[in-house]
Structure formats: C-alpha cells, structure tokens
Design a protein around this motif. Structure first.
Motif, PDB file in Angstrom:
ATOM      1  N   GLU A   1      -3.080  11.756   7.957  1.00 21.25           N
ATOM      2  CA  GLU A   1      -2.064  12.138   6.977  1.00 21.25           C
ATOM      3  C   GLU A   1      -1.714  10.947   6.106  1.00 21.25           C
ATOM      4  O   GLU A   1      -1.906   9.790   6.508  1.00 21.25           O
ATOM      5  N   ASN A   2      -1.182  11.230   4.908  1.00 23.72           N
ATOM      6  CA  ASN A   2      -0.580  10.190   4.072  1.00 23.72           C
ATOM      7  C   ASN A   2       0.844   9.994   4.579  1.00 23.72           C
ATOM      8  O   ASN A   2       1.776  10.682   4.158  1.00 23.72           O
ATOM      9  N   ILE A   3       1.015   9.069   5.507  1.00 24.11           N
ATOM     10  CA  ILE A   3       2.261   9.039   6.255  1.00 24.11           C
ATOM     11  C   ILE A   3       3.314   8.098   5.686  1.00 24.11           C
ATOM     12  O   ILE A   3       4.499   8.299   5.919  1.00 24.11           O
ATOM     13  N   ALA A   4       2.913   7.042   5.005  1.00 26.02           N
ATOM     14  CA  ALA A   4       3.908   6.019   4.723  1.00 26.02           C
ATOM     15  C   ALA A   4       3.438   5.049   3.662  1.00 26.02           C
ATOM     16  O   ALA A   4       2.328   5.139   3.144  1.00 26.02           O
ATOM     17  N   LYS A   5       4.305   4.103   3.364  1.00 25.22           N
ATOM     18  CA  LYS A   5       3.907   2.927   2.603  1.00 25.22           C
ATOM     19  C   LYS A   5       3.856   1.756   3.569  1.00 25.22           C
ATOM     20  O   LYS A   5       4.525   1.740   4.606  1.00 25.22           O
ATOM     21  N   GLN A   6       3.030   0.774   3.252  1.00 24.11           N
ATOM     22  CA  GLN A   6       2.859  -0.379   4.127  1.00 24.11           C
ATOM     23  C   GLN A   6       2.993  -1.655   3.325  1.00 24.11           C
ATOM     24  O   GLN A   6       2.489  -1.763   2.198  1.00 24.11           O
TER      25      GLN A   6
ATOM     26  N   THR B   1       0.839  -1.198   0.000  1.00 24.66           N
ATOM     27  CA  THR B   1       0.000   0.000   0.000  1.00 24.66           C
ATOM     28  C   THR B   1       0.870   1.243   0.000  1.00 24.66           C
ATOM     29  O   THR B   1       1.825   1.344   0.778  1.00 24.66           O
ATOM     30  N   THR B   2       0.539   2.196  -0.858  1.00 26.24           N
ATOM     31  CA  THR B   2       1.264   3.466  -0.927  1.00 26.24           C
ATOM     32  C   THR B   2       0.361   4.608  -0.491  1.00 26.24           C
ATOM     33  O   THR B   2      -0.859   4.536  -0.613  1.00 26.24           O
ATOM     34  N   ASP B   3       1.006   5.693   0.015  1.00 23.70           N
ATOM     35  CA  ASP B   3       0.277   6.879   0.499  1.00 23.70           C
ATOM     36  C   ASP B   3      -0.781   6.492   1.539  1.00 23.70           C
ATOM     37  O   ASP B   3      -1.894   7.025   1.532  1.00 23.70           O
ATOM     38  N   ILE B   4      -0.436   5.589   2.443  1.00 24.67           N
ATOM     39  CA  ILE B   4      -1.425   5.092   3.381  1.00 24.67           C
ATOM     40  C   ILE B   4      -1.936   6.220   4.279  1.00 24.67           C
ATOM     41  O   ILE B   4      -1.171   7.055   4.759  1.00 24.67           O
TER      42      ILE B   4
ATOM     43  N   TYR C   1      -0.003 -12.315  10.605  1.00 23.98           N
ATOM     44  CA  TYR C   1       0.479 -11.403   9.577  1.00 23.98           C
ATOM     45  C   TYR C   1       1.530 -10.455  10.144  1.00 23.98           C
ATOM     46  O   TYR C   1       1.609 -10.229  11.363  1.00 23.98           O
ATOM     47  N   ASN C   2       2.358  -9.918   9.248  1.00 18.97           N
ATOM     48  CA  ASN C   2       3.363  -8.933   9.622  1.00 18.97           C
ATOM     49  C   ASN C   2       3.096  -7.648   8.865  1.00 18.97           C
ATOM     50  O   ASN C   2       3.021  -7.643   7.634  1.00 18.97           O
ATOM     51  N   ASN C   3       2.922  -6.548   9.607  1.00 20.58           N
ATOM     52  CA  ASN C   3       2.742  -5.217   9.020  1.00 20.58           C
ATOM     53  C   ASN C   3       4.014  -4.406   9.210  1.00 20.58           C
ATOM     54  O   ASN C   3       4.586  -4.377  10.305  1.00 20.58           O
ATOM     55  N   LYS C   4       4.430  -3.716   8.157  1.00 20.46           N
ATOM     56  CA  LYS C   4       5.613  -2.850   8.223  1.00 20.46           C
ATOM     57  C   LYS C   4       5.287  -1.510   7.588  1.00 20.46           C
ATOM     58  O   LYS C   4       4.894  -1.438   6.428  1.00 20.46           O
ATOM     59  N   PHE C   5       5.432  -0.436   8.372  1.00 19.76           N
ATOM     60  CA  PHE C   5       5.200   0.928   7.895  1.00 19.76           C
ATOM     61  C   PHE C   5       6.540   1.636   7.749  1.00 19.76           C
ATOM     62  O   PHE C   5       7.385   1.572   8.650  1.00 19.76           O
ATOM     63  N   GLU C   6       6.715   2.325   6.643  1.00 11.44           N
ATOM     64  CA  GLU C   6       7.910   3.133   6.420  1.00 11.44           C
ATOM     65  C   GLU C   6       7.481   4.468   5.825  1.00 11.44           C
ATOM     66  O   GLU C   6       6.771   4.498   4.824  1.00 11.44           O
TER      67      GLU C   6
END
Length: 818
Positions: A643-648, A621-624, A674-679
């Motif tokens: 906010e559009n904070i990160a990609k996931q 996911t982009t612009d999450i 599941y594993n979620n990663k936000f950057e």
C-alpha cells in the motif's frame, strides 16, 4: 596500531573539518594520443613535483584523450602518462606561478607495445573499495570470501547495502533500489530479482557500482539509487578466458561452475560466458501473532507457527555477444543471454491456535510443495559512432526481453483438536500460476564535448511492457480436483514509458565544477482483470531534475553537493489483485490502486586526502510503497499486501575510510548511521514509526609473500526499522585465504562465510490491531573451496567493448525465487 588510531581519529575529526586557508592555484591541461595519432581513453595521468617526482595528483584521460589538473599550487611540475599496451610518456617541465596560472601542455604521444602474453600473466591487486565523485565501486575479486557465493550474497556484504529476510535489497536504509547488469537494467524486482541474482556466480562479476543519486542519463526509477553489477570483460587481442569451480558446504552441499571466453581479432570481438549452479539450503521461521478485536483492542486468540523450509534449485546461464568494427568510427554489436532456473521448494508447518489465556484450541499440520521453472531470454542490439576526434558520439540500443515462469504448488492441511484428534476433514489446494513478461526498449544517447572542459549530453528512450498472469486454483473434493473459481483469476498489464533527457557539465571556476540535468518521463499504463472485468488506467508525466557541484578547496580537501528527484513505480505483480497462498492462514494479494512513490534526495560530501569520505544525506519520500499486514480475527487469517502507506524522512551520515596500513596489511571501514521516520495511515489508523540504525562494514586484506593472501571481514547492523517492521541487530564475520599457483595462472581459495553463524534475524511489527513477531535462521554459515585457472594468448588492447543499455522495467518483475 598507530596508523589504525590515526584512521579513526581522522574519521571523527572529518565530521567538523573546515576549509583550510586559501592558496594560489593554477591549472594544467593536455591531450594524449598513441603513435597512430589515435586518442587514448582512460590513460592514467600523474602530476609529479619536478624536484623529487613525488605524486601531487592522479587523473584519467576522457574519451577524447584530454585531461585536466586544477587547484595546483605554485611550483614546478611534469606529467607522467601510462596506458595499457603503451610505453610510458612524460611531458616537458612546466611552472605555475602568479603570472603563469594556466598551462596547456603539448600533445603527448605514447608508443604502442604489442607484447605477447603467451608466457606472462599480469595480476594487479585492486583495492576493495574505490570512492569516485558520483559512485562507490566494490572490486569483487579483491575479497577472498566472495568465492563460491552468488551475486545476491556479494551485494549483502557490500557497503551500505542490506538484504532482508525475503531478499529485498535496500541501499542506505531505503528500499526501491534498481539493479543493473553491465549498465543495462535487469527489469526484475522482488522474488524475481532474488531468483536471478542467486543464479549468478561471483566468479562472473568484476565490480559493483553503487550510485545513490544517478545523473539524468539514467532512468529516474529507484527511490534509493542504482546498483550496477559489472561482469568480467576482455581488453586483449587474441583469446583469453578463465575456468572456475567451487564446492561449498553448509548444511547442504553447493556447486558452482563457470567458463569465460573472449576472442578478439581485427574488426571482430567475440565473448561468451557459461555457468552452472546447484544449490540447496534451509530456512527455519517462527512466527507469533496476536489477533486483536479492532473495536475493543482485546486479544481474541494467539497464533504460533513453526515452519521448516528446504529449497533446491539449479541454474543454467549463457551469454554470447559480438562487436564488429564497421570502420574506425563505427561499431555494431549484439548480446544474447539465456537463463533457465528450475527449483523445488518444500515446507512443513506446525500451527497452534490458543485462546486469550493460552489454552490450546487447535493444531494444524501443513505440508506444501512448489515446483518452479523460471526462464529468461534477452537480446541486445547496439550501435556506436564517433564523429570526430573531439569525442562527439552517438550510441543506440534496442532490447528484447522475455521472462517466463511455470509454477505449480500444492498445500495440504490436517486439523486436530487439543487432544490430537482430527476434528474436520483435511483439505488440499493445488495452484498453477504461470507468468509471462515481454519487454521491448529502444534508446539513443548523444555526447558533445564543448570548449573549456564543458560537455553536453542528450537522449531519448521508449519502453513497452506486457505482463500476463493466469492464476488457476483447484481444490481436492473426495479425490476429485474441482476448480476454485473464488481464488482463480487472470490479469493482464500493459505499460509504456517515454523519456527524454539533457545533461550539461562544465567547470564554473578554477575550483568549482557543476553538472545539471533534467529528465522527463511519460507513463501510460492499463490493467485488465479478465476474471472480474475490473480495469484501470494510469497516465502521468513527471520531471526529474539533478544537480551536482564539486568544490576543490585545496590539495587535501574537496566537497561535493548533489540533488535529485526520483520515482519508484509499483512492481508489475504488486498491481495484480490475485491471491497467492503461502499457507492455510497466510496469503499475499496485489493492489491495483498502488501509485508511484516520489523522493527528493540531497547529499553533501567531504573527501580528505582521497583517504576518507564523509557524506551527509537527506531524503523525503511521499506515497511510499510498503508491505503491510491485515488480520481477520474470526478466521485467524493474515493478508500481506502493498500500500501507499505514508511519507518517509531520512537523515543519515556515512563515513568511508581505507588504505594501506603497511606493506602487508590494508583495511577499509564503512560506517552508515541513519534515522528513518514513517508517518501515515495504515489500515485506517494514523501511525508514526521511527528509529535510528547503524550499518558497519570492516574488511582487512593481508599479503604474505608473493603468492599468499588472506582476509578477515565482517558486517554488523544495529536494531532498526524496515518499513513497518522493527528488525533486531545482526552481523556476520568472514574468513578467507588464497594462494596463486601454476606461475600465476591459477588460484586456490578457501573461505568461511558467517563463521559464528550470527546472521540470525528477528523482528516485530506493532500498529493498530497488528501485533506479531518472527525469528529466522537460515543456511548462512558456508565453507567454500575454489580453483580458478586463467588462460590467454595474444597482445594487450586498450579499446573497451560496448555494453548495451535499456530501461528500468526489469527491476519490477517477480519470478518466485526464495
């Protein structure tokens, strides 16, 4: 116990199970009609071995009455066909071998049975979970502990679904799910969606359909997929209905009443549903915040808050609809719904502010009140025309929806020094926050069956949305209300979405089935901040492809692979830059610069013997869009905004297994890890947040004799992350017992939800200069007693009533529920 161990062993081995040796396979096709040469949709088709009549496969006839069995080993077979209101039918004996690999059976006619239901009540026990090719189905009445609950609480205990502290719904650890009612979007999101779902009785619901990767026919909105809530319907001529009453007791009492009534005669079908809810609950929240200087990273103050909230709300819901058969091929209809939901919300807060060494600096006592009246009215006009017996079909829906909210609140703060002496004048803030949303949609869908099991679908849709938010704040100055122009504002938003889609499906070989779709959506939006003159426009067009493959390796193993691209547009209210004060030190504000988020979803599934399904999934996911905090140490204030904070990125595996352990005990186990990663950049700094989370649902259903039943179920979620929040683990255990009375026409149910009162949620949030924690306890342990009475007079009819269809706009509204 032995069978339980077998279930767990199969669940683990299914992760590495490979395709078995190839066998010779064939295909059997046919058509079923009734005695009047009309096709019968949804007839149950069973393939039997000729030698001993054991079941080989089970299928369902499509809208044209056609059915197909593929991947059939060599052997002799016959087909059994059953349909509601008809006598059972059988085919002739057929043989599949190396020479005769494909057989088209003679058309089978079923004889209609007009059986009176005056003295007979038919009750069938559906499984809790049904796993289909493109969706998972939860049968609401299959679990006793759904009695006396709301639609939101039913979702909360459904496999893969989680509801956070604010009522936001996630599916398999991903936010952005879209909620449909009877195939039509609710057009609500956030607090508005919570308000609506808490106004619906579980007694009104039949099924929950969970689709993580919907086909192109559905709107592309919804990052994590679609949840379709199906309400109860009739399939009988004459009249039938039910009356349900529930009393529930947590800390405070709750009442639910509902009536369903259907009448079908000749060309006319009338249906209605009425319900009333009265609900009281509490919510205790503790919050700890450290205010940190951005440049030095030193703590400037500590903020500790305890808030006790009490909410009282009522809900009046009504639905009225009619279908009229203009001819044998054409049906028109309408559905009207109305919902009025008055509520009163009160809270008392105690705030302590200390220096870095925990020396008390001040204390604030706050009292707030909120009176809200939320109303919704919807109108659906629908049309269906079947061109011929092959199944060519055109449907149309036009929807008009209006949501209105009148919201008045007050916030009174008193300030004291460490010795309990007032050190400044108390202040009072009054707010009047009306909201009005108008939605108009129209859609057309065309279905065209082709040769050799192929099917072509196409459709168009347009929607127009107008929202009007007028926030008016007044301050109390020496007993006189004075307009607070710095906090008041007036915001209008208009949006138009136009869409077109095509979908094509067909068998690619004897073992492989494919479906391919493409949807194009054009979005035109504009916002106008009337108070400041600030305006913005958004115009974009996007393509959303979907693809599905199903591979049947043999009788025991089948594999599926699907892909879809989806969009999640900002909620209407999140675009509004106005401030909404939660308390003296905390407020929410909108963000007109929000962009839509886009996701790519891939799933690979394996099903073994129809008993256990294992699914691997990947989402990028982009612009999450996510909720973030912004702190102001000089004022000890915190702003909450989107906010559009990160990609996931998410990797996950889900296992669903269930069935009968013995004649009196059936169970279903759902596990999702599941594993979620936000950057991304949050408040000006680059952050990486990741964690693995597990969600587990276990349901046991027991039958004692012909009239008694019981349930023991539970859910547990391990610690994990929701956006930028790290949430601790929590769970819930439920108990229930039921008994059929009055010769099957009535049912008594008693249940206890959250027996151990373990659904207590806590979490932390740490990034940049943000360091906060919270703990929440709410009125989740509830005892419920329900009585349901069913009545009917008429004969069975297998025709299905048309449900309307609209867009996804409704899922993005906020109505101020709690």
């Amino acid at each position: 116990m032995r069978k339980i161990l077998t279930m767990l062993t199969v669940a683990l081995s299914a992760l590495t199970l490979t395709s078995q040796a190839q066998t010779k396979t064939g295909k059997i096709t046919g058509t079923v009609i009734d005695g009047n040469t009309k096709t019968i949709e949804s007839a149950t088709i069973t393939l039997l071995k000729a030698a001993d009549s054991t079941v080989v496969k089970i299928s369902v006839a499509d809208k044209t009455g056609k059915y197909v069995f593929e991947a059939i080993p060599d052997g002799k077979y016959l087909v059994s066909i059953s349909a509601v209101g008809h006598a059972k039918g059988f085919s002739e004996l057929v043989e599949i071998n190396s020479i005769n690999t494909s057989v088209n059976l003679k058309t089978i006619e079923l004889i209609p049975q007009a059986k009176s239901l005056n003295a007979v009540v038919i009750t069938t026990k559906k499984p809790l979970i049904e796993q289909k090719v493109d969706r998972m189905i939860v049968n609401v009445d299959a679990t006793v502990t759904n009695v006396g609950t709301t639609a939101l609480e039913v979702l909360e205990k459904s496999p893969g679904i989680s509801v956070d502290k604010d009522g936001n719904i996630s599916l398999k650890g991903k936010q952005g799910v879209q909620i449909y009612i009877d195939g039509r979007p609710t057009y609500l999101a956030g607090a508005d969606l919570v308000n609506y779902l808490t106004s619906l009785n579980s007694s009104q619901l039949e099924q929950i359909e969970i689709m993580t990767n919907p086909p192109a026919k559905y709107e592309a909105s919804g990052n994590s997929g679609i949840i379709n809530i199906k309400t109860k319907k009739t399939k009988q001529f004459g009249y039938n209905g039910s009356k349900s009453s529930t009393y529930s007791q947590g800390r405070y009492p709750r009442f639910n009443e509902s009536v369903n009534f259907n009448y079908r005669k000749n060309k006319v079908n009338l249906f209605t549903n009425l319900s009333y809810n009265s609900n009281q609950n509490f919510n205790d929240i503790k919050i700890q915040r450290k205010f940190i200087e951005t440049s030095t990273k030193e703590v400037t103050s500590h903020f500790d808050q305890e808030t006790k909230l009490k909410n009282e709300n009522q809900s009046y819901y009504a639905k009225l609809g009619m279908d009229y058969s203009v001819s044998k091929k054409t049906t028109i209809g309408f559905v009207l719904t109305g919902n009025i939901n008055p509520s009163e919300f009160k809270s008392n807060s105690d705030v302590y502010i200390s220096d870095p060494n925990r020396n008390l600096l001040s204390r604030t006592l706050a009292n707030s009140g909120n009176n809200t009246k939320w109303k919704s009215y919807t109108t659906n006009l629908n049309f269906r025309h079947v061109f011929d017996s092959s199944g060519k079909e055109l449907t149309a829906d036009v929807d008009f929806l209006n949501y209105g909210r009148k919201n008045s609140n007050s916030l009174i703060n008193a300030y004291y020094d460490p010795f309990g002496i007032p050190y400044m004048k108390a202040d009072t803030l009054y707010g009047n926050l009306p909201q009005d949303i108008d939605i108009r949609t129209a859609k057309f869908d065309y279905l065209h069956p082709l040769k050799n099991g192929a099917k072509f679908e196409a459709g168009v849709k347009t929607s127009f949305v107008t929202t009007d938010n007028d926030a008016i704040y007044d301050s109390l100055n020496y007993g006189i209300r004075v307009r607070d122009v710095n906090r008041s504002n007036h915001f209008k938003y208009d949006e138009n979405v136009n869409a077109v889609y095509v979908n094509y499906s067909r068998p690619l070989s004897k073992k492989i089935f494919g479906q391919f779709g493409l949807r194009a959506e054009n979005t035109n939006a504009k916002g106008n901040q009337l108070t400041t003159g600030e305006k913005f426009k958004r115009n974009y067009t996007q393509l959303f492809p979907t693809a599905y493959f199903m591979y049947t390796a043999n009788e025991k193993n089948s594999f599926g692979l699907n892909y879809g691209r989806r969009i999640n547009r900002p909620n209407y209210e999140d675009l509004n830059p106005f401030l909404e004060f939660l308390d003296r030190y905390t407020y929410e504000k909108g963000n007109p610069n929000l962009r839509p988020q886009f996701s790519h979803n891939i799933e690979l599934s394996h099903t073994y013997k129809g008993f256990i399904t294992t699914t691997l999934n990947y989402t990028n996911t982009t612009d999450i869009i996510n909720e973030v905090l912004e702190q102001f140490p000089d004022k000890n204030e915190t702003a909450i905004k989107k906010e559009n904070i990160a990609k996931q990125q998410q990797f996950g595996i889900a296992v669903n297994a269930g069935g009968e352990i013995n004649k009196w005990w059936s169970a279903n186990l759902y596990a999702n890890v599941y594993n979620n990663k936000f950057e991304g950049i949050i408040n000006g700094g680059f952050e990486t947040i990741s964690a693995s989370t597990g969600q587990f649902n276990l349901s046991n259903q027991f039958k004692f004799g012909k009239t008694w039943g019981a349930e023991l179920s539970g859910i547990y979620r391990t610690p994990g992350i929701d956006g930028v929040f790290r949430i601790g683990g929590f769970g819930m255990m439920n108990l229930g017992v039921s008994r059929q009375v009055l010769k099957g026409k009535g049912a008594l149910r008693f249940s206890v939800r959250d027996v151990l009162w373990s659904q207590k949620i806590g979490g932390t949030i740490k990034y940049g200069n943000i360091d906060a924690a919270f703990q929440q306890v709410r009125d989740s342990r509830v005892f419920s007693l329900n009585f349901t009475y069913r009545f009917n007079k008429g004969k069975v009819n297998s025709q299905k009533r048309k449900t309307g269809g609209a867009g996804d706009e409704q899922d993005r509204i906020n109505t101020g529920g709690n």
